[in-house]
Write a protein that holds these residues in place. Structure first.
Motif, PDB file in Angstrom:
ATOM      1  N   ARG A 366      -2.633  -0.159   2.682  1.00  0.00           N
ATOM      2  CA  ARG A 366      -3.630   0.164   1.379  1.00  0.00           C
ATOM      3  C   ARG A 366      -2.571   1.069   0.521  1.00  0.00           C
ATOM      4  O   ARG A 366      -1.548   0.027  -0.304  1.00  0.00           O
ATOM      5  CB  ARG A 366      -4.968   0.331   0.574  1.00  0.00           C
ATOM      6  N   TYR A 367      -2.037   1.386   1.248  1.00  0.00           N
ATOM      7  CA  TYR A 367      -1.134   2.799   0.612  1.00  0.00           C
ATOM      8  C   TYR A 367       0.298   2.166   0.752  1.00  0.00           C
ATOM      9  O   TYR A 367       0.982   1.884   0.129  1.00  0.00           O
ATOM     10  CB  TYR A 367      -1.082   3.944   1.459  1.00  0.00           C
ATOM     11  N   LEU A 368       0.876   1.233   2.172  1.00  0.00           N
ATOM     12  CA  LEU A 368       1.954  -0.007   2.161  1.00  0.00           C
ATOM     13  C   LEU A 368       1.798  -0.942   1.389  1.00  0.00           C
ATOM     14  O   LEU A 368       3.159  -1.527   0.313  1.00  0.00           O
ATOM     15  CB  LEU A 368       1.660   0.150   3.057  1.00  0.00           C
ATOM     16  N   LYS A 369       0.951  -1.916   0.872  1.00  0.00           N
ATOM     17  CA  LYS A 369       0.545  -2.473  -0.031  1.00  0.00           C
ATOM     18  C   LYS A 369       0.886  -2.014  -1.781  1.00  0.00           C
ATOM     19  O   LYS A 369       2.000  -2.746  -2.727  1.00  0.00           O
ATOM     20  CB  LYS A 369      -0.737  -3.079  -0.383  1.00  0.00           C
ATOM     21  N   ASP A 370       1.093  -0.539  -1.741  1.00  0.00           N
ATOM     22  CA  ASP A 370       1.018   0.023  -2.801  1.00  0.00           C
ATOM     23  C   ASP A 370       2.427  -0.075  -3.541  1.00  0.00           C
ATOM     24  O   ASP A 370       3.017  -0.388  -4.187  1.00  0.00           O
ATOM     25  CB  ASP A 370       0.074   0.590  -3.958  1.00  0.00           C
TER      26      ASP A 370
END
Length: 931
Positions: A366-370
């Protein structure tokens, strides 16, 4: 450590099966039988097969992540040789080793200039004889293996070790180039460390048993390896076989230890699986380990990749494909994983090298997607005024909504708007010299030139326009500049006095030259790049005229120079210094009218209301967590460190990483909102790169019911996406007495090596809050070579590290929201300003507001307790318009006056407060980095 073709297959598929022979009937032989990625392999994506057929394994990254070294048995070679290949396609590998003997374990040196590997070629061209398997499955410990070094193309071969002992399994420290390897030079299979050239060898392990396959952590402060610790009859068997040059790898566990001073400390087993576990390597954080093991397979044939924390907790299976998966190693940036596998076999026994994108945990994904969304090229570098920045604000709004967070911007919206400068244009720019108009292409007005002004006067020259008593330089000596237009040379003289970079920047600054001209009574300034050089010395080429544009670091705090200023080309300006007429006979007129254009920018503001809204459980005050989501666009604003590239400067670390962490903090706190006793504001700031404009706007006009005098603390995350060596800087720890007692145990619990210190100042969004009297912390994983360059992209983000930082900040925010006592704010001296100026001479103890409010002068965010300004009656919010008889139009003017003043001197300072000019008597203090 694998020796023959038979060894490799046996090791890969049945490491613990005594007497196992080549030809594993259960291996995958059809690409269509099993998908390249098993659906359970959720950490991996975009799997690419780099080799096709044969036996290929032990692929290790080059320092730049572009290549892999590996060992392979392929025609015409009868046993393993060392190759290298690109890491992003199935390109033809290049031979590195000699093609003779047997090789193993190739690793790039820290500077990428050479490759280390072990080889037996010096003992003979042929492949060594396989071991006698009558004693079951055993490995040969070949004393002819020595460590060698070669250029990546295989040339310039050098011998690194030279003794009648097994020297192999070498890997390299990324920070100092030291080498850890395995050897039996002291009668047992132990770990050793040495310098890259084979010197200063130190033994690291001494316990009986096999120690090998070691890897450094990214910061080289830890080592992980595989080890056996036989006892009783197993130890007797181990020693008997070792005397014959053999070892039986019946059981191998994963061990870790700290490495300091050439010795291991706190060595301990990470696993106790009772299986064949090998090929360990660290996650980027150094707090988790990847390895291969046949754990859980009763037949011992299924080898998969596993992960475990360095304390032995959180064991997790990574791969599920039938057969063998081994030798996992993260790319230097932590985003990709190289490993060896016999998935997608074309024939039984084949092992190939694969590379996959690493997705990490659900939080990391999720962090990397953001980060990836914010740092996509489509966002145009998120510069002020770009569509990409506007899209980013709406993206953040959507993410906050998903979490059930309330809007807290203007008028119940998610947004707080403010003006940010984006362009300056010359509505009029005329220069006439000796009655002849100068072509517009030959000159450029300065962005800080006074506007809607015309100066017409006699011209005088004043060298480089420098007045520096400490250097015994005064270009205005004997020059009557009052009422004149002054012509000066650009930059600084080439003599020794100006070799110091600080002097070069200070006195070469165009804004300084304009101020100095105005101080000497000039009504206009012309600057020409015409250096004075020694006779016979070639004149340097002319620098381009400075472009008329808003500097990304230029904020509303920067006013105009008070006189019109232009830079003139060398061709047009040379006659003003030389020619048939004397300089005093030249005349000029300068007319400049500038139009400054601003764009609306927005902060994205949300709030999580305390779960206990009434009664004694609700605490007064609020906590604010922030990060800036803007960056520098296409790099045209003057702060790009790759200025020749007109392309998106995506700012993945600066500061998509902090914004993604803010979203993660928001999610964590939203899930625990019932436990909050104070409101928590979550603010994604814009305009940080223009001079902390968004955070300054919030401190002046808090939204959503927030009050500055009610904030308990502000936690800021700026550049938290490059966690290396588990090291996190926590700045601002001196802004409150209690910070160290609160932060240190939280860092320890989060297993982060936090360095605490510093005041609340610094070029990020915590600064305006600290200046306004709020305790602050700034979380930062360190600068790097991609800072403010187009190369600061998502592929270099350490998502695991970013999530861990967010977790720490969430814990601190929650504890602050539950802590009945407020923090004790500590006022500290302000540092020197950013830019060319460096504070020296005298000080007043003032805290400038870098965002300003559009009025000429220097707006103050605060004054230092006990400082000269406070003693004189200067207050936060005052606008300084005059100091020591000099008009102050912005921070540059203010710093120039301080620089020429002396401690103990008395002067008058004039401030504007509530629309009135107030003169105050002030005595300059000693400069210690404050103003």
């Amino acid at each position: 450590m694998r020796k023959t073709t038979e060894d490799r297959l046996v090791f890969a598929l049945a490491l613990v099966i005594s007497g196992f022979v080549s030809g594993f009937s259960g291996s995958v032989s059809s690409a269509a039988a099993v998908p390249l990625l098993d659906p359970q392999e959720t950490h991996l994506s975009g799997l690419v097969q780099l080799t096709q057929g044969g036996e290929n394994a032990e692929a290790y990254w080059s320092p730049d992540g572009r290549e892999l070294s590996f060992q392979s048995t392929r025609p015409p070679y009868g046993c393993d040789q060392i190759f290298r290949m690109t890491a992003d396609s199935a390109a033809q590998p290049s031979l590195v080793s000699t093609g003779k003997g047997r090789t193993t374990c190739a690793y790039f040196t820290a500077d990428a200039k050479r490759i280390l590997y072990s080889s037996t070629h010096h003992a003979g061209d042929a492949c060594p004889t396989p071991p006698d398997r009558s004693q079951g499955y055993v490995w040969p410990i070949d004393p002819n293996f020595e460590i060698w070094s070669a250029l990546p193309d295989g040339s310039d071969l050098r011998r690194v070790t030279d003794n009648r002992a097994y020297d192999a399994e070498s890997t390299v420290c990324a920070t100092d180039g030291s080498v850890v390897f395995t050897s039996d030079r002291h009668g047992d299979l132990d770990l050793y460390v040495m310098t890259a050239d084979g010197k200063d060898v130190k033994r690291l392990t001494e316990a009986p048993g096999y120690d090998g396959g070691a890897f450094f952590s990214n910061d080289c402060k830890k080592v992980v390896w595989r080890a056996s610790r036989p006892a009783g009859t197993d130890l007797d068997d181990y020693r008997r076989l070792l005397a014959q040059g053999l070892v039986r790898p019946t059981k191998l566990e994963i061990w870790v230890a700290d490495l300091a001073g050439g010795a291991l400390r706190n060595a301990r087993p990470v696993t106790s699986l009772g299986a064949a576990s090998f090929a360990p390597s660290f996650f980027p954080s150094g707090e988790r380990v990847l390895f291969s093991s046949n754990y859980g397979d009763p037949k011992g044939r299924e080898f998969d990749l596993w992960a475990v924390n360095v304390d032995g907790s959180a064991l997790e299976r990574i791969t599920y494909s039938p057969g063998f998966d081994g030798f996992p190693l993260f790319s230097p940036d932590g985003t990709r994983l190289a490993f060896s596998s016999n998935r997608n076999q074309g024939a039984p026994g084949e092992t190939n090298v694969f590379v996959a994108e690493w997705l990490g945990t659900a939080e990391e994904r999720r962090y990397l997607k953001d980060v990836a969304w914010l740092a996509d090229d489509a966002r145009e570098g998120r510069g002020i005024g770009t569509q990409g920045l506007a899209e980013a604000s709406r993206y953040l709004e959507g993410r906050f909504k998903e979490m059930g967070i309330e809007p807290a911007g203007d008028d119940g919206t998610w947004f707080q708007s403010f003006d940010a400068p984006v362009a300056v244009e010359a509505k009029r720019a005329d220069l006439v010299v000796d009655g002849q108009p100068v072509a517009r292409a030959e000159f450029e007005p300065a962005a800080f030139s006074s506007s809607i002004s015309t100066a017409e006067a006699e011209i005088v020259t004043a060298g480089y326009g420098v007045t520096a008593p400490e250097l015994e330089v005064d270009d205005y000596k004997g020059v009557d500049a009052k009422g004149k237009i002054v012509v000066v040379r650009r930059f600084v003289p080439g003599d020794e006095k100006f070799k110091d970079e600080a002097n070069e920047r200070r006195y070469g600054d165009l804004r300084y030259k304009a101020w100095n001209a105005r101080e000497h009574g000039a009504v206009g300034l012309i600057v020409v790049d015409l250096p004075v050089v020694a006779e016979g010395t070639e004149v340097p080429g002319e620098a381009p005229l400075p472009a008329l544009k808003v500097d990304s670091g230029l904020s509303l705090a920067t006013g105009d120079a008070g006189i019109p200023v232009v830079t003139l080309s060398r061709a047009a300006g040379t006659p003003l210094f030389t020619g048939s007429q004397s300089p005093g006979n030249h005349r000029a007129s300068i007319a400049v009218e500038l139009v400054h254009r601003s764009e609306k920018a927005v902060n994205v503001v949300g709030v999580i209301r305390a779960g206990q809204n009434t009664g004694k459980n609700r605490l007064p005050g609020a906590v604010l967590v922030g990060a800036h989501y803007d960056h520098i666009g296409l790099g045209d604003g003057g702060t790009s460190l790759s200025p020749d590239l007109h392309e998106p400067h995506n700012g993945a670390d600066d500061n998509a990483s902090g914004t993604a962490a803010l979203l993660d903090v928001a999610r964590r706190l939203a899930e625990h909102r019932a436990e909050l006793h104070r409101d928590v504001y979550l603010v994604a700031f814009s305009g940080e790169e223009m001079g902390v404009l968004g955070s300054t706007a919030f401190t002046r006009h808090p939204t959503g019911g927030a009050r500055m005098d009610d904030l308990v603390a502000m936690l800021n995350m700026d550049m938290v996406g490059r966690l290396r060596g588990n090291a996190l800087s926590v700045l601002g720890a001196d802004s409150a007495e209690e910070w160290r007692d609160l932060v240190a145990p939280a860092c320890k619990k989060a297993e982060l090596a936090c360095t605490l210190g510093g005041d609340g100042y610094g070029p990020s969004d915590q600064y305006p809050f600290y200046a306004a009297g709020v305790p602050v912390l700034h979380f930062f994983t360190g600068t790097h070579e991609d800072y403010h360059k187009a190369s600061d992209d998502t592929g270099k983000i350490n998502a695991e590290g970013g999530v861990r930082v967010a977790s720490l900040v969430a814990v601190l925010a929650e504890s602050l929201a539950a802590r009945p006592e407020r923090l004790t704010y500590q006022s500290l001296p302000a540092p020197t300003p950013r830019g060319d100026a460096r504070s020296m001479g005298a000080s007043l103890g003032t805290v400038p507001d870098y965002a300003g409010d559009g009025r000429p002068g220097l707006l103050l965010s605060g004054v230092r307790a006990g400082g000269s300004a406070e003693q004189a009656g200067v207050q936060r919010g005052d606008l300084i318009v005059e100091l020591a008889g000099t008009e102050i139009r912005d921070i540059h003017d203010f710093m120039y006056v301080l620089r020429r003043s002396k401690p103990g001197e008395a002067a008058t300072i004039v401030v504007v407060r509530e629309g009135k000019r107030i003169p105050l008597k002030v005595t300059f203090g000693v400069s210690r980095g404050m103003r």
